[in-house]
Design an enzyme around this catalytic site. Structure first.
Site, mmCIF file in Angstrom:
data_model
loop_
_atom_site.group_PDB
_atom_site.id
_atom_site.type_symbol
_atom_site.label_atom_id
_atom_site.label_comp_id
_atom_site.label_asym_id
_atom_site.label_seq_id
_atom_site.Cartn_x
_atom_site.Cartn_y
_atom_site.Cartn_z
ATOM 1 N N THR A 32 0.759 -1.211 -0.040
ATOM 2 C CA THR A 32 -0.008 0.049 0.064
ATOM 3 C C THR A 32 0.903 1.325 -0.102
ATOM 4 O OG1 THR A 32 -0.190 0.254 2.297
ATOM 5 C CG2 THR A 32 -1.780 -1.198 1.238
ATOM 6 N N ASP A 33 0.105 2.421 -0.425
ATOM 7 C CA ASP A 33 0.639 3.847 -0.037
ATOM 8 C C ASP A 33 0.350 4.126 1.211
ATOM 9 O OD1 ASP A 33 -1.802 4.799 -0.076
ATOM 10 O OD2 ASP A 33 -1.679 5.513 -2.425
ATOM 11 N N PHE A 34 0.902 5.461 1.579
ATOM 12 C CA PHE A 34 0.685 6.039 2.890
ATOM 13 C C PHE A 34 -0.773 6.197 3.264
ATOM 14 C CE2 PHE A 34 -0.329 9.437 -0.219
ATOM 15 C CZ PHE A 34 -1.234 9.987 0.275
ATOM 16 N N SER A 35 -1.990 5.876 2.288
ATOM 17 C CA SER A 35 -3.159 6.034 2.651
ATOM 18 C C SER A 35 -3.810 4.673 2.838
ATOM 19 C CB SER A 35 -3.922 6.729 1.753
ATOM 20 O OG SER A 35 -4.056 5.811 0.563
#
Length: 157
Positions: free
Chosen positions: A32-35
């Site tokens: 995943t990314d930061f979100s």
């Protein structure tokens, strides 16, 4: 299927049913990314796992294909069309489905999708070419093409 320690690992490579392969994968933090949403390039990894385990369930070991004859054999992605419909999120259980649309000569076309909890997230049409160990095109062995086409028809000859 059995792991190296001798323990039973059911469905580790997914399963074939109704003319398609189904593989389940969990989304981890690293995907995943930061979100907490799956980073777009990670979908390629999930799709690759689906294609690899599809072949494995058909009895095709890619490691063995490299030494099938003097020329060797490998699969390489030639073209891919992706459609991102909805995002996958951390901890989702993804279902990656793969089926053969066409298998002829030196190429095959696979249709893939990724869903979570019955919701379609991503679709892909992938054209894979058959190459030798020098990277040149070669024909797919007739028995392999027949196996892929039989599976595409749902096992109906």
């Amino acid at each position: 299927m059995t792991d190296r320690s001798g323990g039973n690992v059911p469905d580790l490579s997914g399963r074939l049913e109704g003319g398609e392969h189904r593989l389940h994968q969990r989304v981890y933090y690293e995907d995943t990314d930061f979100s907490g949403i799956v980073y777009h390039a990670r979908y390629l990894h999930f799709l690759e796992r689906g294609r690899t385990d599809y072949l494995r369930c058909l009895g095709v070991e890619q490691r063995t294909l490299h030494t099938i004859d003097d020329e060797g054999l490998a699969f390489a992605v030639y073209h891919m069309d992706l459609k991102f419909i909805r995002p996958a999120r951390m901890d989702d259980i993804l279902e990656i489905t793969t089926r053969t649309k066409k298998a002829t000569g030196a190429r095959m076309v696979l249709e893939q999708s990724i869903s979570a909890a019955g919701v379609l997230l991503t679709t892909a049409t992938v054209t894979v070419v058959v190459i030798n160990k020098h990277g040149r095109a070669r024909r797919m062995p007739d028995d392999l093409a027949a196996t892929l086409l039989l599976e595409a028809s749902g096992g109906q000859a």
